[in-house]
Design a protein around this motif. Sequence first.
Motif, PDB file in Angstrom:
ATOM      1  N   PHE A  71       1.930 101.958   5.067  1.00  0.00           N
ATOM      2  CA  PHE A  71       2.954 101.008   5.266  1.00  0.00           C
ATOM      3  C   PHE A  71       2.118  99.745   6.620  1.00  0.00           C
ATOM      4  O   PHE A  71       0.998  99.890   6.477  1.00  0.00           O
ATOM      5  CB  PHE A  71       4.006 101.043   5.893  1.00  0.00           C
ATOM      6  N   SER A  72       2.287  98.876   6.153  1.00  0.00           N
ATOM      7  CA  SER A  72       1.950  97.622   7.340  1.00  0.00           C
ATOM      8  C   SER A  72       2.970  96.775   7.880  1.00  0.00           C
ATOM      9  O   SER A  72       3.934  96.371   7.881  1.00  0.00           O
ATOM     10  CB  SER A  72       1.084  97.191   6.122  1.00  0.00           C
ATOM     11  N   LEU A  73       1.766  96.832   9.343  1.00  0.00           N
ATOM     12  CA  LEU A  73       2.805  96.714  10.097  1.00  0.00           C
ATOM     13  C   LEU A  73       2.677  94.974  10.605  1.00  0.00           C
ATOM     14  O   LEU A  73       1.072  94.411  10.628  1.00  0.00           O
ATOM     15  CB  LEU A  73       2.883  96.704  11.642  1.00  0.00           C
ATOM     16  N   THR A  74       2.794  93.714  10.862  1.00  0.00           N
ATOM     17  CA  THR A  74       2.812  92.401  11.083  1.00  0.00           C
ATOM     18  C   THR A  74       1.815  92.038  12.662  1.00  0.00           C
ATOM     19  O   THR A  74       1.227  91.344  12.550  1.00  0.00           O
ATOM     20  CB  THR A  74       4.059  91.692  11.505  1.00  0.00           C
ATOM     21  N   GLY A  75       2.279  93.196  12.982  1.00  0.00           N
ATOM     22  CA  GLY A  75       1.579  93.076  14.261  1.00  0.00           C
ATOM     23  C   GLY A  75       1.594  93.927  15.804  1.00  0.00           C
ATOM     24  O   GLY A  75       2.756  94.360  15.151  1.00  0.00           O
ATOM     25  N   GLY A  76       1.052  94.087  16.987  1.00  0.00           N
ATOM     26  CA  GLY A  76       1.218  95.026  17.583  1.00  0.00           C
ATOM     27  C   GLY A  76       2.742  94.139  18.441  1.00  0.00           C
ATOM     28  O   GLY A  76       3.548  95.288  18.971  1.00  0.00           O
ATOM     29  N   ALA A  77       3.563  93.431  18.418  1.00  0.00           N
ATOM     30  CA  ALA A  77       4.977  93.162  18.771  1.00  0.00           C
ATOM     31  C   ALA A  77       5.963  93.312  18.494  1.00  0.00           C
ATOM     32  O   ALA A  77       6.490  93.753  18.514  1.00  0.00           O
ATOM     33  CB  ALA A  77       4.443  91.128  18.369  1.00  0.00           C
ATOM     34  N   VAL A  78       5.729  93.930  16.632  1.00  0.00           N
ATOM     35  CA  VAL A  78       6.698  94.009  16.050  1.00  0.00           C
ATOM     36  C   VAL A  78       6.980  95.905  16.542  1.00  0.00           C
ATOM     37  O   VAL A  78       7.734  96.782  17.117  1.00  0.00           O
ATOM     38  CB  VAL A  78       6.394  94.444  15.154  1.00  0.00           C
ATOM     39  N   ARG A  79       5.630  96.166  16.578  1.00  0.00           N
ATOM     40  CA  ARG A  79       5.668  97.679  17.000  1.00  0.00           C
ATOM     41  C   ARG A  79       6.245  98.135  18.320  1.00  0.00           C
ATOM     42  O   ARG A  79       6.622  98.654  18.653  1.00  0.00           O
ATOM     43  CB  ARG A  79       3.993  98.343  17.216  1.00  0.00           C
ATOM     44  N   TRP A  80       5.797  97.312  19.283  1.00  0.00           N
ATOM     45  CA  TRP A  80       6.294  97.011  21.183  1.00  0.00           C
ATOM     46  C   TRP A  80       7.540  97.132  20.819  1.00  0.00           C
ATOM     47  O   TRP A  80       8.628  97.545  21.167  1.00  0.00           O
ATOM     48  CB  TRP A  80       5.961  96.295  21.394  1.00  0.00           C
ATOM     49  N   LEU A  81       8.272  96.140  19.793  1.00  0.00           N
ATOM     50  CA  LEU A  81       9.662  96.418  19.340  1.00  0.00           C
ATOM     51  C   LEU A  81      10.590  97.539  19.275  1.00  0.00           C
ATOM     52  O   LEU A  81      11.676  97.551  19.492  1.00  0.00           O
ATOM     53  CB  LEU A  81      10.123  94.786  17.982  1.00  0.00           C
ATOM     54  N   LEU A  82       9.804  98.114  18.056  1.00  0.00           N
ATOM     55  CA  LEU A  82      10.067  99.017  17.461  1.00  0.00           C
ATOM     56  C   LEU A  82      10.876 100.219  19.363  1.00  0.00           C
ATOM     57  O   LEU A  82      11.354 101.127  18.874  1.00  0.00           O
ATOM     58  CB  LEU A  82       9.768  99.632  16.663  1.00  0.00           C
ATOM     59  N   VAL A  83       9.327 100.400  20.155  1.00  0.00           N
ATOM     60  CA  VAL A  83       9.682 100.795  20.805  1.00  0.00           C
ATOM     61  C   VAL A  83      10.473 100.401  21.946  1.00  0.00           C
ATOM     62  O   VAL A  83      11.163 101.631  22.023  1.00  0.00           O
ATOM     63  CB  VAL A  83       8.273 101.486  21.586  1.00  0.00           C
ATOM     64  N   ALA A  84      10.838  99.378  22.079  1.00  0.00           N
ATOM     65  CA  ALA A  84      11.816  99.338  22.614  1.00  0.00           C
ATOM     66  C   ALA A  84      13.643  99.838  22.186  1.00  0.00           C
ATOM     67  O   ALA A  84      14.211 100.427  23.019  1.00  0.00           O
ATOM     68  CB  ALA A  84      11.886  96.906  22.658  1.00  0.00           C
ATOM     69  N   VAL A  85      13.302  99.263  21.020  1.00  0.00           N
ATOM     70  CA  VAL A  85      15.039  99.281  20.690  1.00  0.00           C
ATOM     71  C   VAL A  85      14.986 100.730  20.330  1.00  0.00           C
ATOM     72  O   VAL A  85      16.243 101.002  21.300  1.00  0.00           O
ATOM     73  CB  VAL A  85      14.658  98.930  18.987  1.00  0.00           C
ATOM     74  N   ALA A  86      14.826 101.606  20.327  1.00  0.00           N
ATOM     75  CA  ALA A  86      14.382 103.178  20.374  1.00  0.00           C
ATOM     76  C   ALA A  86      14.423 103.588  21.258  1.00  0.00           C
ATOM     77  O   ALA A  86      15.159 104.306  21.759  1.00  0.00           O
ATOM     78  CB  ALA A  86      13.080 104.149  20.375  1.00  0.00           C
ATOM     79  N   LEU A  87      14.057 102.485  22.873  1.00  0.00           N
ATOM     80  CA  LEU A  87      14.183 102.842  24.282  1.00  0.00           C
ATOM     81  C   LEU A  87      16.174 102.869  24.908  1.00  0.00           C
ATOM     82  O   LEU A  87      16.812 103.269  25.026  1.00  0.00           O
ATOM     83  CB  LEU A  87      13.088 102.449  24.932  1.00  0.00           C
ATOM     84  N   ALA A  88      16.283 101.633  23.614  1.00  0.00           N
ATOM     85  CA  ALA A  88      17.198 100.724  24.109  1.00  0.00           C
ATOM     86  C   ALA A  88      18.213 101.989  23.984  1.00  0.00           C
ATOM     87  O   ALA A  88      19.867 102.371  24.345  1.00  0.00           O
ATOM     88  CB  ALA A  88      17.649 100.147  23.978  1.00  0.00           C
ATOM     89  N   ASN A  89      17.789 102.501  22.690  1.00  0.00           N
ATOM     90  CA  ASN A  89      19.018 103.701  21.885  1.00  0.00           C
ATOM     91  C   ASN A  89      19.137 104.917  22.205  1.00  0.00           C
ATOM     92  O   ASN A  89      19.970 105.535  22.960  1.00  0.00           O
ATOM     93  CB  ASN A  89      18.648 104.114  20.809  1.00  0.00           C
ATOM     94  N   GLY A  90      17.949 105.001  22.726  1.00  0.00           N
ATOM     95  CA  GLY A  90      17.862 106.818  23.754  1.00  0.00           C
ATOM     96  C   GLY A  90      18.781 106.094  25.361  1.00  0.00           C
ATOM     97  O   GLY A  90      19.996 107.092  25.690  1.00  0.00           O
TER      98      GLY A  90
END
Length: 111
Positions: A71-90
């Motif tokens: 897979f390909s992500l558009t950049g580091g910002a998307v990756r950090w956003l996914l981490v933030a969403v996972a932490l918020a869900n936790g």
Amino acid sequence: MSLLGPFVIATSLAVLGTGVTLAVVGPDNGPWLFLYKASLILWLGVMTLHVLAHIWRLPGILLSPDHGPAFSLTGGAVRWLLVAVALANGLIIALLAVHLAGPWEAARFGH
């Protein structure tokens, strides 16, 4: 390290399964607390090996726009956003489950 993958999955499922079971049945029901502790110790060992095997790749993974051919992500910002969403869900799950701590606190203080 590919041999370690099934153990990461199995021990993760064991920790989650016994943890959820403990949350439902409480602290004084059968062998669940022992099974949870045993699976947690195994998980910590397996995850320590996993992290140590891959930690040298972490800067490249976090900073690269692509991570592997799958897979390909558009950049580091998307990756950090996914981490933030996972932490918020936790955090949300933890807040929703905080009422389950009552029996554990009572058992801890001998009530």
